[in-house]
Scaffold this motif. Structure first.
Motif, PDB file in Angstrom:
ATOM      1  N   THR A  86       0.805  -1.207   0.000  1.00  0.00           N
ATOM      2  CA  THR A  86       0.000   0.000   0.000  1.00  0.00           C
ATOM      3  C   THR A  86       0.843   1.264   0.000  1.00  0.00           C
ATOM      4  N   THR A  87       2.094   1.199   0.430  1.00  0.00           N
ATOM      5  CA  THR A  87       2.951   2.379   0.461  1.00  0.00           C
ATOM      6  C   THR A  87       4.358   2.002   0.018  1.00  0.00           C
ATOM      7  N   VAL A  88       5.141   3.041  -0.297  1.00  0.00           N
ATOM      8  CA  VAL A  88       6.538   2.868  -0.686  1.00  0.00           C
ATOM      9  C   VAL A  88       7.377   3.773   0.202  1.00  0.00           C
ATOM     10  N   GLY A  89       8.510   3.266   0.675  1.00  0.00           N
ATOM     11  CA  GLY A  89       9.389   4.057   1.515  1.00  0.00           C
ATOM     12  C   GLY A  89      10.794   4.078   0.953  1.00  0.00           C
ATOM     13  N   ALA A  90      11.691   4.736   1.671  1.00  0.00           N
ATOM     14  CA  ALA A  90      13.074   4.874   1.214  1.00  0.00           C
ATOM     15  C   ALA A  90      14.017   4.770   2.394  1.00  0.00           C
ATOM     16  N   VAL A  91      15.174   4.140   2.167  1.00  0.00           N
ATOM     17  CA  VAL A  91      16.274   4.102   3.132  1.00  0.00           C
ATOM     18  C   VAL A  91      17.506   4.634   2.422  1.00  0.00           C
ATOM     19  N   ASP A  92      18.184   5.576   3.046  1.00  0.00           N
ATOM     20  CA  ASP A  92      19.328   6.232   2.408  1.00  0.00           C
ATOM     21  C   ASP A  92      20.517   6.229   3.367  1.00  0.00           C
ATOM     22  N   PHE A  93      21.569   5.470   3.007  1.00  0.00           N
ATOM     23  CA  PHE A  93      22.816   5.473   3.772  1.00  0.00           C
ATOM     24  C   PHE A  93      23.733   6.549   3.214  1.00  0.00           C
ATOM     25  N   GLU A 122      22.568   2.299  -3.788  1.00  0.00           N
ATOM     26  CA  GLU A 122      23.326   1.074  -3.533  1.00  0.00           C
ATOM     27  C   GLU A 122      23.284   0.083  -4.692  1.00  0.00           C
ATOM     28  N   HIS A 123      22.591   0.399  -5.764  1.00  0.00           N
ATOM     29  CA  HIS A 123      22.386  -0.574  -6.840  1.00  0.00           C
ATOM     30  C   HIS A 123      23.716  -1.036  -7.440  1.00  0.00           C
ATOM     31  N   ALA A 124      24.617  -0.088  -7.697  1.00  0.00           N
ATOM     32  CA  ALA A 124      25.892  -0.449  -8.328  1.00  0.00           C
ATOM     33  C   ALA A 124      26.718  -1.355  -7.425  1.00  0.00           C
ATOM     34  N   TYR A 125      26.693  -1.105  -6.111  1.00  0.00           N
ATOM     35  CA  TYR A 125      27.452  -1.947  -5.183  1.00  0.00           C
ATOM     36  C   TYR A 125      26.875  -3.363  -5.132  1.00  0.00           C
ATOM     37  N   ASP A 135      14.094 -12.497   5.737  1.00  0.00           N
ATOM     38  CA  ASP A 135      13.270 -13.073   4.676  1.00  0.00           C
ATOM     39  C   ASP A 135      12.319 -12.062   4.046  1.00  0.00           C
ATOM     40  N   SER A 136      12.486 -10.784   4.391  1.00  0.00           N
ATOM     41  CA  SER A 136      11.613  -9.750   3.843  1.00  0.00           C
ATOM     42  C   SER A 136      11.924  -9.486   2.378  1.00  0.00           C
ATOM     43  N   ALA A 137      10.888  -9.491   1.562  1.00  0.00           N
ATOM     44  CA  ALA A 137      11.038  -9.165   0.133  1.00  0.00           C
ATOM     45  C   ALA A 137      10.724  -7.692  -0.127  1.00  0.00           C
ATOM     46  N   ASP A 138      10.729  -6.890   0.922  1.00  0.00           N
ATOM     47  CA  ASP A 138      10.288  -5.504   0.814  1.00  0.00           C
ATOM     48  C   ASP A 138      11.415  -4.517   0.552  1.00  0.00           C
ATOM     49  N   LEU A 139      12.634  -5.006   0.323  1.00  0.00           N
ATOM     50  CA  LEU A 139      13.763  -4.128   0.022  1.00  0.00           C
ATOM     51  C   LEU A 139      14.212  -4.342  -1.404  1.00  0.00           C
ATOM     52  N   ARG A 140      14.480  -3.241  -2.097  1.00  0.00           N
ATOM     53  CA  ARG A 140      14.933  -3.342  -3.479  1.00  0.00           C
ATOM     54  C   ARG A 140      15.782  -2.120  -3.805  1.00  0.00           C
ATOM     55  N   THR A 141      16.465  -2.166  -4.938  1.00  0.00           N
ATOM     56  CA  THR A 141      17.161  -0.997  -5.476  1.00  0.00           C
ATOM     57  C   THR A 141      16.617  -0.708  -6.866  1.00  0.00           C
ATOM     58  N   ILE A 142      16.850   0.509  -7.336  1.00  0.00           N
ATOM     59  CA  ILE A 142      16.428   0.912  -8.674  1.00  0.00           C
ATOM     60  C   ILE A 142      17.631   1.538  -9.367  1.00  0.00           C
ATOM     61  N   PRO A 143      18.020   1.045 -10.544  1.00  0.00           N
ATOM     62  CA  PRO A 143      19.170   1.628 -11.251  1.00  0.00           C
ATOM     63  C   PRO A 143      18.972   3.115 -11.507  1.00  0.00           C
ATOM     64  N   GLY A 144      19.968   3.906 -11.186  1.00  0.00           N
ATOM     65  CA  GLY A 144      19.906   5.333 -11.449  1.00  0.00           C
ATOM     66  C   GLY A 144      19.028   6.125 -10.506  1.00  0.00           C
ATOM     67  N   CYS A 145      18.500   5.501  -9.495  1.00  0.00           N
ATOM     68  CA  CYS A 145      17.631   6.190  -8.532  1.00  0.00           C
ATOM     69  C   CYS A 145      18.364   6.281  -7.203  1.00  0.00           C
ATOM     70  N   CYS A 146      18.341   7.335  -6.594  1.00  0.00           N
ATOM     71  CA  CYS A 146      17.639   8.596  -6.726  1.00  0.00           C
ATOM     72  C   CYS A 146      18.588   9.660  -6.206  1.00  0.00           C
ATOM     73  N   GLU A 147      18.248  10.894  -6.290  1.00  0.00           N
ATOM     74  CA  GLU A 147      19.157  11.920  -5.805  1.00  0.00           C
ATOM     75  C   GLU A 147      18.357  13.037  -5.137  1.00  0.00           C
TER      76      GLU A 147
END
Length: 285
Positions: free
Chosen positions: A2-9, A165-168, A237-249
């Motif tokens: 139902t929602t989308v969030g973000a984590v930024d290191f 983190e996608h490239a790493y 086991d959470s499938a709720d984390l992902r990366t997106i190429p070129g995202c985000c700034e």
């Protein structure tokens, strides 16, 4: 979902932002307005953790190692010690406090500093060191909480994008495991120990684009895994984390916030009498 969030290191801090799926107290809420929305603003939970970014956490972890061998800030000259998060065939000669990694300096000293860090490439000791930075006995007065007794709504029904983190993850072959059905955290748990065990020469060949002021890949991967699980309480086991190429700034995010703060709405544009003949002629040509 139902929602989308973000984590930024970042280098100095870590941020988490998401729309809580349930009614939540106002702590950390951040209103976000979108043009044309008639239901009012979206209330985001947003929290920053200063000194928990990659660079600052590396410095604090190394400081902890020094205290463990009985050295304080005034007794560092000529110090030599093992560091589990450095490759086993490398020794850094660093300045106290900075310890070869910086979010500010582009070229931290690693060649002629007064403290010698000898790498051992030991993931399990590196992970134990990371967990020491997160472990605390702070009381959680308003549950649920993340680390340090900080209120954090449940992560249920939110899917998160891990910024930058996608490239790493691609280099570390975490992405390949995810394509084969692994969750991000289970893939990290598999690959980071292998990453830590690689000699420095191999790491330089594989990750040659790494900036000279960045933390070692072993620490980056270990800290990412540890903070997400022990700090923010993501399940392996959470499938709720992902990366997106070129995202985000951040510049784009700030622009979106600024232009959408008020409920702007586009109306049908009517051409003036002067422009109408020009538009009609261009359509027939």
């Amino acid at each position: 979902y139902t929602t989308v969030g973000a984590v930024d290191f970042g280098g100095g801090s870590v941020q988490i932002t998401f729309v809580p799926s349930e009614t939540s107290i106002l702590s950390g809420f951040f209103p976000m307005h979108f043009g044309g929305a008639n239901t009012g603003p979206l209330h985001l939970y947003s929290k920053s953790y200063p000194m928990f970014g990659y660079s600052d956490s590396w410095q604090r972890a190394t400081q902890h190692l020094l205290r463990a061998i009985g050295r304080n800030s005034g007794q560092m000259g000529g110090t030599e010690m093992d560091h589990p998060c450095l490759p086993s065939d490398v020794t850094w000669h660093v300045d106290p406090g900075e310890f070869g990694v910086s979010a500010i300096s582009q070229h931290p000293n690693r060649n002629n500093g007064s403290v010698a860090l000898r790498g051992t490439g030991d993931f399990h000791r590196c992970q134990a060191l990371a967990e020491r930075l997160i472990a605390d006995d702070t009381t959680c007065y308003q549950p649920p909480c993340s680390l340090l007794g900080v209120y954090q709504p449940e992560l249920n029904h939110s899917r998160f994008v891990l910024f930058g983190e996608h490239a790493y993850l691609l280099q570390w072959e975490v992405t390949a495991l995810m394509r084969n059905g692994h969750t991000m955290l289970s893939a990290l748990r598999t690959q980071v120990p292998r990453l830590c065990s690689l000699p420095n020469t191999t790491q330089r060949e594989l990750f040659e684009t790494r900036k000279s002021n960045q933390e070692p890949p072993c620490w980056r991967g270990t800290w990412m895994l540890t903070f997400l699980m022990k700090g923010l309480h993501f399940k392996e086991d959470s499938a709720d984390l992902r990366t997106i190429p070129g995202c985000c700034e951040h510049t784009l995010g700030q622009a979106l916030y600024e232009i959408n703060f008020f409920p702007y709405r586009f109306e049908d544009v009517k051409l003036s009498k002067e422009l109408l003949p020009m538009a009609q002629s261009s359509q027939t040509s």
